[in-house]
Scaffold this motif. Structure first.
Motif, PDB file in Angstrom:
ATOM      1  N   ALA A  15       0.830  -1.202   0.000  1.00 27.92           N
ATOM      2  CA  ALA A  15       0.000   0.000   0.000  1.00 27.92           C
ATOM      3  C   ALA A  15       0.865   1.253   0.000  1.00 27.92           C
ATOM      4  CB  ALA A  15      -0.932  -0.007   1.207  1.00 27.92           C
ATOM      5  N   ALA A  16       1.958   1.233   0.785  1.00 31.27           N
ATOM      6  CA  ALA A  16       2.873   2.372   0.802  1.00 31.27           C
ATOM      7  C   ALA A  16       3.527   2.561  -0.566  1.00 31.27           C
ATOM      8  CB  ALA A  16       3.936   2.166   1.879  1.00 31.27           C
ATOM      9  N   LEU A  17       3.834   1.463  -1.229  1.00 28.72           N
ATOM     10  CA  LEU A  17       4.439   1.549  -2.563  1.00 28.72           C
ATOM     11  C   LEU A  17       3.467   2.172  -3.558  1.00 28.72           C
ATOM     12  CD1 LEU A  17       6.778   0.873  -4.474  1.00 28.72           C
ATOM     13  CD2 LEU A  17       5.811  -1.438  -4.702  1.00 28.72           C
ATOM     14  N   LEU A  18       2.184   1.820  -3.460  1.00 29.03           N
ATOM     15  CA  LEU A  18       1.195   2.430  -4.362  1.00 29.03           C
ATOM     16  C   LEU A  18       1.113   3.929  -4.128  1.00 29.03           C
ATOM     17  CD1 LEU A  18      -1.975   3.394  -4.865  1.00 29.03           C
ATOM     18  CD2 LEU A  18      -0.835   2.010  -6.606  1.00 29.03           C
ATOM     19  N   ASN A  19       1.077   4.342  -2.862  1.00 27.85           N
ATOM     20  CA  ASN A  19       1.059   5.780  -2.575  1.00 27.85           C
ATOM     21  C   ASN A  19       2.283   6.472  -3.157  1.00 27.85           C
ATOM     22  OD1 ASN A  19      -1.368   5.841  -1.248  1.00 27.85           O
ATOM     23  ND2 ASN A  19      -0.526   6.218   0.778  1.00 27.85           N
ATOM     24  N   LEU A  20       3.427   5.831  -3.058  1.00 25.00           N
ATOM     25  CA  LEU A  20       4.650   6.384  -3.632  1.00 25.00           C
ATOM     26  C   LEU A  20       4.502   6.573  -5.139  1.00 25.00           C
ATOM     27  CD1 LEU A  20       7.736   7.083  -3.057  1.00 25.00           C
ATOM     28  CD2 LEU A  20       8.184   4.761  -3.831  1.00 25.00           C
ATOM     29  N   ARG A  21       3.938   5.588  -5.802  1.00 22.78           N
ATOM     30  CA  ARG A  21       3.736   5.675  -7.248  1.00 22.78           C
ATOM     31  C   ARG A  21       2.747   6.786  -7.600  1.00 22.78           C
ATOM     32  NH1 ARG A  21       1.370   0.265  -8.553  1.00 22.78           N
ATOM     33  NH2 ARG A  21       1.150   1.192 -10.618  1.00 22.78           N
ATOM     34  N   VAL A  22       1.697   6.931  -6.796  1.00 21.80           N
ATOM     35  CA  VAL A  22       0.724   8.007  -7.017  1.00 21.80           C
ATOM     36  C   VAL A  22       1.399   9.364  -6.864  1.00 21.80           C
ATOM     37  CG1 VAL A  22      -1.316   9.129  -6.023  1.00 21.80           C
ATOM     38  CG2 VAL A  22      -1.311   6.662  -6.391  1.00 21.80           C
ATOM     39  N   SER A  23       2.170   9.513  -5.801  1.00 17.89           N
ATOM     40  CA  SER A  23       2.864  10.771  -5.545  1.00 17.89           C
ATOM     41  C   SER A  23       3.855  11.081  -6.660  1.00 17.89           C
ATOM     42  CB  SER A  23       3.581  10.702  -4.197  1.00 17.89           C
ATOM     43  OG  SER A  23       4.134  11.941  -3.837  1.00 17.89           O
ATOM     44  N   ALA A  24       4.576  10.073  -7.122  1.00 17.86           N
ATOM     45  CA  ALA A  24       5.538  10.271  -8.204  1.00 17.86           C
ATOM     46  C   ALA A  24       4.833  10.690  -9.488  1.00 17.86           C
ATOM     47  CB  ALA A  24       6.345   8.993  -8.426  1.00 17.86           C
ATOM     48  N   ALA A  25       3.707  10.041  -9.798  1.00 14.46           N
ATOM     49  CA  ALA A  25       2.968  10.399 -11.012  1.00 14.46           C
ATOM     50  C   ALA A  25       2.470  11.840 -10.930  1.00 14.46           C
ATOM     51  CB  ALA A  25       1.795   9.440 -11.210  1.00 14.46           C
ATOM     52  N   ALA A  26       1.996  12.249  -9.745  1.00 19.35           N
ATOM     53  CA  ALA A  26       1.517  13.620  -9.585  1.00 19.35           C
ATOM     54  C   ALA A  26       2.644  14.631  -9.738  1.00 19.35           C
ATOM     55  CB  ALA A  26       0.846  13.779  -8.219  1.00 19.35           C
ATOM     56  N   GLY A  64       4.955  14.319 -11.923  1.00 29.04           N
ATOM     57  CA  GLY A  64       5.421  14.239 -13.303  1.00 29.04           C
ATOM     58  C   GLY A  64       6.485  13.200 -13.538  1.00 29.04           C
ATOM     59  N   LEU A  65       6.591  12.225 -12.636  1.00 28.85           N
ATOM     60  CA  LEU A  65       7.616  11.190 -12.745  1.00 28.85           C
ATOM     61  C   LEU A  65       7.008   9.885 -13.234  1.00 28.85           C
ATOM     62  CD1 LEU A  65       9.378  11.878  -9.322  1.00 28.85           C
ATOM     63  CD2 LEU A  65      10.115  12.677 -11.581  1.00 28.85           C
ATOM     64  N   ALA A  66       7.847   9.047 -13.809  1.00 33.54           N
ATOM     65  CA  ALA A  66       7.429   7.728 -14.279  1.00 33.54           C
ATOM     66  C   ALA A  66       8.367   6.683 -13.690  1.00 33.54           C
ATOM     67  CB  ALA A  66       7.437   7.664 -15.809  1.00 33.54           C
ATOM     68  N   PRO A  67       8.192   6.326 -12.421  1.00 33.74           N
ATOM     69  CA  PRO A  67       9.138   5.423 -11.764  1.00 33.74           C
ATOM     70  C   PRO A  67       9.090   4.020 -12.343  1.00 33.74           C
ATOM     71  CG  PRO A  67       7.235   5.793 -10.373  1.00 33.74           C
ATOM     72  CD  PRO A  67       7.095   6.737 -11.525  1.00 33.74           C
ATOM     73  N   ASP A  68      10.240   3.372 -12.308  1.00 38.42           N
ATOM     74  CA  ASP A  68      10.359   1.976 -12.728  1.00 38.42           C
ATOM     75  C   ASP A  68      10.461   1.145 -11.452  1.00 38.42           C
ATOM     76  OD1 ASP A  68      10.855  -0.378 -14.141  1.00 38.42           O
ATOM     77  OD2 ASP A  68      13.008  -0.015 -14.205  1.00 38.42           O
ATOM     78  N   VAL A  69       9.508   0.232 -11.239  1.00 37.97           N
ATOM     79  CA  VAL A  69       9.404  -0.512  -9.988  1.00 37.97           C
ATOM     80  C   VAL A  69       9.739  -1.975 -10.225  1.00 37.97           C
ATOM     81  CG1 VAL A  69       7.868  -1.203  -8.106  1.00 37.97           C
ATOM     82  CG2 VAL A  69       7.628   1.064  -9.144  1.00 37.97           C
ATOM     83  N   ARG A  70      10.591  -2.522  -9.359  1.00 33.78           N
ATOM     84  CA  ARG A  70      10.873  -3.963  -9.352  1.00 33.78           C
ATOM     85  C   ARG A  70      10.526  -4.495  -7.968  1.00 33.78           C
ATOM     86  NH1 ARG A  70      16.266  -6.248 -10.654  1.00 33.78           N
ATOM     87  NH2 ARG A  70      17.118  -4.546  -9.391  1.00 33.78           N
ATOM     88  N   LEU A  95      -3.059   7.318 -12.092  1.00 42.08           N
ATOM     89  CA  LEU A  95      -2.546   7.347 -10.724  1.00 42.08           C
ATOM     90  C   LEU A  95      -2.465   8.776 -10.206  1.00 42.08           C
ATOM     91  CD1 LEU A  95       0.329   4.685 -10.609  1.00 42.08           C
ATOM     92  CD2 LEU A  95      -1.915   4.554  -9.536  1.00 42.08           C
ATOM     93  N   ALA A  96      -1.969   9.690 -11.032  1.00 41.69           N
ATOM     94  CA  ALA A  96      -1.829  11.088 -10.601  1.00 41.69           C
ATOM     95  C   ALA A  96      -3.171  11.664 -10.148  1.00 41.69           C
ATOM     96  CB  ALA A  96      -1.230  11.919 -11.728  1.00 41.69           C
ATOM     97  N   ALA A  97      -4.250  11.248 -10.795  1.00 37.32           N
ATOM     98  CA  ALA A  97      -5.576  11.774 -10.447  1.00 37.32           C
ATOM     99  C   ALA A  97      -6.013  11.361  -9.044  1.00 37.32           C
ATOM    100  CB  ALA A  97      -6.603  11.295 -11.470  1.00 37.32           C
ATOM    101  N   LEU A  98      -5.390  10.314  -8.496  1.00 41.12           N
ATOM    102  CA  LEU A  98      -5.742   9.851  -7.158  1.00 41.12           C
ATOM    103  C   LEU A  98      -4.977  10.584  -6.063  1.00 41.12           C
ATOM    104  CD1 LEU A  98      -5.771   5.991  -7.816  1.00 41.12           C
ATOM    105  CD2 LEU A  98      -7.751   7.518  -7.695  1.00 41.12           C
ATOM    106  N   HIS A  99      -4.022  11.432  -6.440  1.00 42.01           N
ATOM    107  CA  HIS A  99      -3.144  12.047  -5.446  1.00 42.01           C
ATOM    108  C   HIS A  99      -3.884  12.855  -4.379  1.00 42.01           C
ATOM    109  CE1 HIS A  99       0.109  14.910  -4.071  1.00 42.01           C
ATOM    110  NE2 HIS A  99       0.600  13.729  -3.777  1.00 42.01           N
ATOM    111  N   PRO A 100      -4.919  13.644  -4.707  1.00 41.74           N
ATOM    112  CA  PRO A 100      -5.606  14.391  -3.642  1.00 41.74           C
ATOM    113  C   PRO A 100      -6.226  13.506  -2.571  1.00 41.74           C
ATOM    114  CG  PRO A 100      -6.148  15.296  -5.799  1.00 41.74           C
ATOM    115  CD  PRO A 100      -5.420  14.012  -6.046  1.00 41.74           C
TER     116      PRO A 100
END
Length: 331
Positions: free
Chosen positions: A67-78, A80-86, A112-117
């Motif tokens: 769940a923390a990783l998903l939040n990280l991805r959401v925050s990164a997308a918001a 303007g980042l495109a993280p590569d996750v393994r 994902l970015a749209a979920l940031h708020p």
């Protein structure tokens, strides 16, 4: 897109969003390490925060970290980042759960970015909800959110919801008779509401987040008080027909748990965006001999990873989070 390593301040902001995720007992069993020169953020399991009795296989720990990783991805997308996750990148070090290359060169994930708020707004709500149906289009968006992370979300029928309530009560009885289980719950619960502006513990479930005690037992809400008196806590009538959802996966290993955790948080953020509130229970899933009975036989779901209660009602108070300085190491 930039390929330069991100500033530490930017990474700190991403981790601040990441740790807003839910975790079993609000134990927050995660640790992050930023490899500045490589532009890589690593997510580790903090095994000192594992719950040995409630979560002997660390399934719940993986869900929380996912769940923390998903939040990280959401925050990164918001951002303007495109993280590569393994996931689980090093078999020799299973406590290293994920490696995130932050300076990727792809396009940010707009969905994902749209979920940031919703990240700071999402809280578990253990309060009564209104007896109100969830519209079909909202249910479909929740199911889509789970599918996007490789999981399945189903809302079982009335008869199966009743059987889940029975299983929750069975699990509660088992917990109440286990001294070690009770001691572990007591470790992660704070029995007195925090004084205004007072510095309290930065983890665990605070008394104000317990919600009222139920009149009857119509809703699968864990009573973290465990029968102990809580100053100022009252009783309330909860909804008669709770809206229950099951989140599950096809397989049942550590990678599947991490995926389920990401799916869980994506569903919760989608629910928050759509005006829903939620609470979680894993009680019947914590006993291997009754876990199999939770799954919906009418669906193809093989392994239930979480039971969600969804609906319309108060958002509930936020539980505390540890400061980023405690969970982020920069090297």
């Amino acid at each position: 897109m930039t390929t330069e390593p991100l500033a530490v301040s930017t990474v700190s902001a991403l981790v601040t969003d990441a740790v807003a995720a839910p975790s079993l007992g609000n134990a927050q069993p995660w640790a992050f390490r930023y490899l500045r020169d490589a532009g890589v953020l690593r997510l580790y399991a903090d095994l000192e925060r594992a719950l040995a009795h409630a979560d002997p296989e660390n399934r719940g720990l993986h869900l929380g970290c996912g769940a923390a990783l998903l939040n990280l991805r959401v925050s990164a997308a918001a951002a303007g980042l495109a993280p590569d996750v393994r996931l689980l990148p090093d078999p020799a070090h299973p406590e290293l759960l994920a490696e995130v290359r932050l300076s990727g060169t792809g396009s940010p994930d707009d969905a994902l970015a749209a979920l940031h708020p919703a990240v700071p707004r999402r809280h578990s709500s253990r309060f009564p909800y209104r007896d109100e149906d969830i519209p079909a289009d909202v249910r479909e968006r929740l199911a889509d959110a789970a599918r996007a992370e490789g999981a399945q979300l189903v809302l079982p029928g009335v008869w199966h919801v009743q059987s889940i309530l029975d299983l929750v009560r069975d699990a509660e009885g088992r917990e109440a008779s286990d001294p070690a289980w009770r001691a572990e719950t007591e470790r992660w619960t704070r029995m007195r509401p925090a004084a205004p502006d007072a510095a309290g513990p930065s983890d665990g479930i605070p008394a104000e987040a317990f919600g009222p005690r139920q009149q009857g037992a119509s809703v699968p809400v864990r009573d973290f008080a465990g029968g102990r008196p809580v100053p100022g806590r009252g009783r309330a009538v909860f909804e008669k027909n709770p809206k229950i959802a099951l989140l599950g996966t096809a397989e049942d290993g550590p990678v599947d748990w991490l995926c389920a955790g990401q799916a869980l948080e994506r569903v919760l953020l989608r629910a928050t965006t759509d005006g829903l509130v939620a609470s979680l229970t894993s009680q019947p899933l914590e006993w291997s001999e009754i876990r199999w009975a939770v799954r919906d036989p009418l669906s193809a779901m093989a392994y239930v990873q979480m039971v969600l209660r969804l609906g319309y009602g108060p958002e509930g108070p936020a539980s505390p989070r540890r400061p980023v300085a405690e969970v982020l190491d920069v090297v």
